[in-house]
Write a protein that holds these residues in place. Structure first.
Motif, PDB file in Angstrom:
ATOM      1  N   GLY A 128       0.923  -1.099  -0.086  1.00 13.87           N
ATOM      2  CA  GLY A 128      -0.056   0.006   0.126  1.00 13.87           C
ATOM      3  C   GLY A 128       0.857   1.406   0.046  1.00 13.87           C
ATOM      4  N   ILE A 129       2.072   1.033   0.299  1.00 12.97           N
ATOM      5  CA  ILE A 129       2.991   2.334   0.178  1.00 12.97           C
ATOM      6  C   ILE A 129       3.807   2.387  -1.038  1.00 12.97           C
ATOM      7  CG2 ILE A 129       4.902   3.479   1.243  1.00 12.97           C
ATOM      8  CD1 ILE A 129       3.555   2.498   3.965  1.00 12.97           C
ATOM      9  N   SER A 130       4.065   3.189  -1.784  1.00 14.17           N
ATOM     10  CA  SER A 130       4.761   3.242  -3.078  1.00 14.17           C
ATOM     11  C   SER A 130       6.072   4.054  -2.729  1.00 14.17           C
ATOM     12  CB  SER A 130       4.134   3.934  -4.021  1.00 14.17           C
ATOM     13  OG  SER A 130       4.903   4.294  -5.303  1.00 14.17           O
ATOM     14  N   ILE A 131       7.283   3.165  -2.868  1.00 15.71           N
ATOM     15  CA  ILE A 131       8.513   3.728  -2.692  1.00 15.71           C
ATOM     16  C   ILE A 131       9.540   3.887  -4.031  1.00 15.71           C
ATOM     17  CG2 ILE A 131      10.641   3.548  -1.426  1.00 15.71           C
ATOM     18  CD1 ILE A 131       9.355   2.141   0.590  1.00 15.71           C
ATOM     19  N   PRO A 132       9.646   5.182  -4.072  1.00 19.82           N
ATOM     20  CA  PRO A 132      10.411   5.258  -5.468  1.00 19.82           C
ATOM     21  C   PRO A 132      11.777   4.452  -5.654  1.00 19.82           C
ATOM     22  CG  PRO A 132      10.840   7.298  -4.081  1.00 19.82           C
ATOM     23  CD  PRO A 132       9.798   6.381  -3.286  1.00 19.82           C
ATOM     24  N   PRO A 133      12.201   4.101  -6.807  1.00 22.95           N
ATOM     25  CA  PRO A 133      13.232   3.121  -6.723  1.00 22.95           C
ATOM     26  C   PRO A 133      14.678   3.908  -6.366  1.00 22.95           C
ATOM     27  CG  PRO A 133      12.713   3.862  -8.993  1.00 22.95           C
ATOM     28  CD  PRO A 133      11.616   4.336  -7.942  1.00 22.95           C
ATOM     29  N   SER A 134      14.508   5.103  -6.460  1.00 22.85           N
ATOM     30  CA  SER A 134      16.087   5.749  -5.836  1.00 22.85           C
ATOM     31  C   SER A 134      15.720   7.031  -5.454  1.00 22.85           C
ATOM     32  CB  SER A 134      16.884   6.065  -7.305  1.00 22.85           C
ATOM     33  OG  SER A 134      16.082   6.915  -8.425  1.00 22.85           O
ATOM     34  N   VAL A 135      16.681   7.736  -4.706  1.00 23.37           N
ATOM     35  CA  VAL A 135      16.511   8.705  -3.824  1.00 23.37           C
ATOM     36  C   VAL A 135      17.618   9.983  -4.282  1.00 23.37           C
ATOM     37  CG1 VAL A 135      16.365  10.116  -1.588  1.00 23.37           C
ATOM     38  CG2 VAL A 135      15.345   7.996  -1.999  1.00 23.37           C
ATOM     39  N   GLY A 136      17.115  11.102  -4.664  1.00 23.07           N
ATOM     40  CA  GLY A 136      18.371  12.094  -4.914  1.00 23.07           C
ATOM     41  C   GLY A 136      17.958  12.515  -6.407  1.00 23.07           C
ATOM     42  N   PRO A 137      19.142  13.481  -6.873  1.00 21.31           N
ATOM     43  CA  PRO A 137      20.404  13.426  -6.200  1.00 21.31           C
ATOM     44  C   PRO A 137      20.432  14.523  -5.268  1.00 21.31           C
ATOM     45  CG  PRO A 137      20.254  14.754  -8.605  1.00 21.31           C
ATOM     46  CD  PRO A 137      18.701  14.123  -8.292  1.00 21.31           C
ATOM     47  N   PHE A 138      21.327  14.299  -4.341  1.00 22.74           N
ATOM     48  CA  PHE A 138      21.558  15.150  -3.306  1.00 22.74           C
ATOM     49  C   PHE A 138      23.347  15.629  -3.110  1.00 22.74           C
ATOM     50  CE2 PHE A 138      20.454  11.186  -1.503  1.00 22.74           C
ATOM     51  CZ  PHE A 138      21.738  10.850  -0.818  1.00 22.74           C
ATOM     52  N   SER A 139      23.194  16.656  -2.604  1.00 22.99           N
ATOM     53  CA  SER A 139      25.053  16.893  -2.503  1.00 22.99           C
ATOM     54  C   SER A 139      25.510  16.899  -1.002  1.00 22.99           C
ATOM     55  CB  SER A 139      25.337  18.128  -3.181  1.00 22.99           C
ATOM     56  OG  SER A 139      24.441  19.452  -2.479  1.00 22.99           O
ATOM     57  N   TYR A 140      26.815  16.800  -1.076  1.00 22.19           N
ATOM     58  CA  TYR A 140      27.570  17.008   0.331  1.00 22.19           C
ATOM     59  C   TYR A 140      28.685  18.224   0.052  1.00 22.19           C
ATOM     60  CZ  TYR A 140      25.195  12.778   1.584  1.00 22.19           C
ATOM     61  OH  TYR A 140      24.263  11.689   1.956  1.00 22.19           O
ATOM     62  N   PHE A 141      28.811  18.980   1.028  1.00 24.65           N
ATOM     63  CA  PHE A 141      29.956  19.953   1.004  1.00 24.65           C
ATOM     64  C   PHE A 141      30.683  20.005   2.536  1.00 24.65           C
ATOM     65  CE2 PHE A 141      31.735  23.957   1.968  1.00 24.65           C
ATOM     66  CZ  PHE A 141      32.860  24.196   1.118  1.00 24.65           C
ATOM     67  N   ASP A 142      32.197  19.742   2.479  1.00 22.85           N
ATOM     68  CA  ASP A 142      32.762  19.863   3.761  1.00 22.85           C
ATOM     69  C   ASP A 142      34.296  20.314   3.818  1.00 22.85           C
ATOM     70  OD1 ASP A 142      34.401  18.987   6.195  1.00 22.85           O
ATOM     71  OD2 ASP A 142      32.247  18.520   6.946  1.00 22.85           O
ATOM     72  N   ALA A 143      34.347  21.388   4.245  1.00 20.91           N
ATOM     73  CA  ALA A 143      35.826  21.897   4.187  1.00 20.91           C
ATOM     74  C   ALA A 143      36.084  22.462   5.507  1.00 20.91           C
ATOM     75  CB  ALA A 143      35.622  23.144   3.158  1.00 20.91           C
ATOM     76  N   ARG A 144      37.514  21.651   6.015  1.00 24.52           N
ATOM     77  CA  ARG A 144      37.628  21.974   7.433  1.00 24.52           C
ATOM     78  C   ARG A 144      39.233  21.656   7.296  1.00 24.52           C
ATOM     79  NH1 ARG A 144      33.910  18.557  10.963  1.00 24.52           N
ATOM     80  NH2 ARG A 144      32.541  18.747   9.579  1.00 24.52           N
ATOM     81  N   ALA A 145      39.624  22.129   8.570  1.00 21.69           N
ATOM     82  CA  ALA A 145      41.200  21.868   8.808  1.00 21.69           C
ATOM     83  C   ALA A 145      41.351  21.070  10.146  1.00 21.69           C
ATOM     84  CB  ALA A 145      42.119  23.217   9.134  1.00 21.69           C
ATOM     85  N   ALA A 146      42.143  19.943  10.147  1.00 22.68           N
ATOM     86  CA  ALA A 146      42.278  19.244  11.141  1.00 22.68           C
ATOM     87  C   ALA A 146      43.547  19.299  11.696  1.00 22.68           C
ATOM     88  CB  ALA A 146      41.749  17.988  10.838  1.00 22.68           C
ATOM     89  N   VAL A 147      43.669  19.126  13.308  1.00 13.32           N
ATOM     90  CA  VAL A 147      44.906  19.276  13.822  1.00 13.32           C
ATOM     91  C   VAL A 147      44.675  18.123  14.904  1.00 13.32           C
ATOM     92  CG1 VAL A 147      46.247  20.614  15.624  1.00 13.32           C
ATOM     93  CG2 VAL A 147      45.001  21.556  13.823  1.00 13.32           C
ATOM     94  N   THR A 148      46.107  17.451  14.893  1.00 19.36           N
ATOM     95  CA  THR A 148      46.280  16.307  15.918  1.00 19.36           C
ATOM     96  C   THR A 148      47.691  16.480  16.637  1.00 19.36           C
ATOM     97  OG1 THR A 148      45.379  14.569  14.412  1.00 19.36           O
ATOM     98  CG2 THR A 148      46.800  13.539  15.917  1.00 19.36           C
ATOM     99  N   GLN A 149      47.526  16.534  17.867  1.00 20.00           N
ATOM    100  CA  GLN A 149      48.874  16.747  18.612  1.00 20.00           C
ATOM    101  C   GLN A 149      48.802  15.631  19.695  1.00 20.00           C
ATOM    102  OE1 GLN A 149      51.190  19.324  18.909  1.00 20.00           O
ATOM    103  NE2 GLN A 149      52.025  17.760  20.079  1.00 20.00           N
ATOM    104  N   SER A 150      50.031  15.190  19.889  1.00 22.35           N
ATOM    105  CA  SER A 150      50.445  14.115  21.087  1.00 22.35           C
ATOM    106  C   SER A 150      50.478  15.039  22.329  1.00 22.35           C
ATOM    107  CB  SER A 150      51.344  13.264  20.439  1.00 22.35           C
ATOM    108  OG  SER A 150      51.707  12.483  21.560  1.00 22.35           O
ATOM    109  N   LEU A 151      49.962  14.788  23.157  1.00 23.67           N
ATOM    110  CA  LEU A 151      50.073  15.594  24.346  1.00 23.67           C
ATOM    111  C   LEU A 151      51.139  14.972  25.397  1.00 23.67           C
ATOM    112  CD1 LEU A 151      46.369  16.609  25.378  1.00 23.67           C
ATOM    113  CD2 LEU A 151      48.152  17.792  23.908  1.00 23.67           C
ATOM    114  N   LEU A 152      50.999  13.375  25.454  1.00 24.95           N
ATOM    115  CA  LEU A 152      51.939  12.826  26.312  1.00 24.95           C
ATOM    116  C   LEU A 152      51.963  11.411  25.719  1.00 24.95           C
ATOM    117  CD1 LEU A 152      53.577  12.571  28.864  1.00 24.95           C
ATOM    118  CD2 LEU A 152      51.422  11.767  30.034  1.00 24.95           C
ATOM    119  N   ASN A 153      53.143  11.146  25.275  1.00 28.93           N
ATOM    120  CA  ASN A 153      53.624   9.779  24.689  1.00 28.93           C
ATOM    121  C   ASN A 153      55.169   9.450  24.937  1.00 28.93           C
ATOM    122  OD1 ASN A 153      54.334   7.366  23.053  1.00 28.93           O
ATOM    123  ND2 ASN A 153      52.496   7.973  21.779  1.00 28.93           N
TER     124      ASN A 153
END
Length: 481
Positions: A128-153
């Motif tokens: 009784g429920i009709s689901i389309p065969p595909s979803v989309g198109p939809f987009s993603y965007f992500d832009a970031r800077a990442a920092v990793t620092q060893s504090l105690l090793n």
């Protein structure tokens, strides 16, 4: 049955037997000189210090003093160039270990457009429920800077400390390589000087033998001496000519060895300007020399630094049992499209507690303990070797100095004996046997003087190397050459 031989046959037989006897006597009384091009003392096996990277060919004949040869060797010798490369390699290893303690900053912006097939994901629809065969198109965007620092090793901290000590060790080894270059150049240069002196001595012996042969021939012609005297003198002349040919060949080969050590271009013509005369050496006690050696020898300093590096490596291995603390953060913008992106960020700290690692840390500790034990044993062995080097150099220096003085006096005695024998032969009192034997004594005396003078001068360089000041002391030891 009685056999008879012609007088000429008996004469030749006597000459040959006499020649064999004098050659044997010369072999027994003349010390063996170093073969041209032989290995350099102080190095083991095939040493890079016996090789070089050749420079450019210079037109004409290059005058080459001992100091000039050392300066060239310090620029072109292969052992020193390889040691310099080891410093750069150790510096790179140090930066690699330090990188684990320094901040790691990365940026990874991305844009994506997707369309998802729902059937592929298992959504086939409900009654009784009709689901389309595909979803989309939809987009993603992500832009970031990442920092990793060893504090105690602690593992990374001690590994970086070990790498710093390894860098210091490489720098000490480079200084030690400079002393080895001085030793290598000094050895080959002084050996070439000795070979050149042997040419002069051999030429003088040829001249003397020629004069004796001419004198004997004249007396045979005059009927005052038998033919055997002329034949003996001729054999002696031929023997001396052979020795002169061999001496010239040895010198030519030794010059090739000098050129290879200091980096002269193949085929470069050069002449040795220093003749290494005898210069008295101001004495130094064993205790003073040992004190200076332990303070100055770069290889000893390198060995002690290796021990410290091994100690830090063991601490790094044991630190594998300890927890470590790290910090991670990122900041940037994200959304469905760059035009609609909003601020995003993430901050977190991580405490890593090792519980069970399959025995890898235990294996690292065992290996680190073994390396520490090896470096300590090498240090102890080197300390004993330095003691032996210093004592040996001082003994050789004193012995060769005494030999030079004795050889000088022996030359005067041998030449006076030869002069008297020639006068006796001219007067008809004796034959050429006595003269030839006297000439052999003169040749042996000159060879002993050359060998002892070479040993004396090389002993000074060996002592400078033994106490760790070879590069700075050669100018003082051989000033005025």
């Amino acid at each position: 049955m009685r056999l008879s031989y012609p007088p000429r046959t008996l004469l030749l037989t006597g000459v040959l037997l006499f020649g064999a006897a004098t050659s044997l006597a010369q072999t027994e009384t003349t010390p063996n000189s170093s073969a041209p091009g032989e290995a350099i003392p102080g190095t083991s096996g095939v040493s890079p210090f016996a090789s070089s990277v050749p420079g450019k060919l210079v037109p004409g004949v290059v005058p080459l003093s001992l100091q000039d040869a050392i300066d060239r060797g310090l620029k072109q010798n292969l052992g020193l160039l390889l040691s310099n490369a080891d410093i750069r390699s150790a510096r790179g290893e140090r930066w690699e270990q330090l990188s684990a303690l320094l901040p790691q900053v990365t940026a990874s912006p991305y844009v994506a457009a997707s369309e998802v097939n729902l059937a592929e994901l298992g959504f086939t629809g409900l009654s009784g429920i009709s689901i389309p065969p595909s979803v989309g198109p939809f987009s993603y965007f992500d832009a970031r800077a990442a920092v990793t620092q060893s504090l105690l090793n602690w593992k990374s901290i001690n590994a970086a400390r070990a790498a710093s000590q390894s860098l210091k060790s490489a720098e000490y080894n480079y200084e030690n390589a400079r002393d080895l270059v001085v030793l290598a150049v000094g050895y080959t240069y002084l050996q070439a000087i000795a070979d050149e002196a042997r040419i002069d001595t051999a030429q003088a012996q040829v001249d003397t033998a020629q004069a004796l042969y001419d004198q004997a021939t004249n007396q045979v012609t005059a009927g005052t001496s038998p033919d055997i005297d002329s034949l003996r003198a001729n054999v002696e002349l031929q023997t001396r000519q052979q020795q002169l040919i061999q001496a010239k060949n040895n010198f030519a080969i030794q010059k090739l060895t000098v050129a290879r050590v200091i980096g002269l271009a193949p085929g470069q013509e050069f002449e040795l300007t220093d003749k290494a005369p005898y210069q008295p050496f101001e004495g130094i006690t064993v205790d003073e020399a040992l004190k200076q050696a332990y303070a100055s020898r770069s290889d000893y300093q390198a060995a002690m630094t290796d021990v410290r590096a091994a100690e830090f490596s063991r601490k790094a291995a044991r630190a594998g049992y300890l927890p470590s603390l790290a910090f991670n953060a990122d900041y940037g913008a994200g959304g469905a499209h760059p035009s609609t992106a909003t601020q995003v960020s993430n901050v977190r700290g991580t405490l890593t507690i090792p519980i069970f690692q399959g025995g890898s840390v235990h294996g690292d500790v065992l290996q680190a303990d073994a390396r520490l034990e090896q470096t300590q044993e090498r240090l102890d062995n080197l300390r004993a070797q330095i003691d032996s080097d210093v004592r040996t150099a001082l003994l050789n220096l004193q012995s060769s100095s005494d030999q030079v003085n004795v050889a000088r006096h022996n030359i005067d005695l041998a030449e006076e004996t030869l002069a008297r024998s020639r006068r006796r032969f001219s007067a008809g009192v004796t034959d050429t046997v006595e003269v030839v034997q006297s000439q052999e004594s003169v040749a042996s005396a000159h060879e002993l003087y050359i060998s002892s003078l070479y040993s004396y001068n090389f002993s000074k360089i060996s002592l400078a190397r033994a106490v760790g000041v070879a590069e700075n002391s050669v100018k003082e030891y051989f000033k005025g050459n």
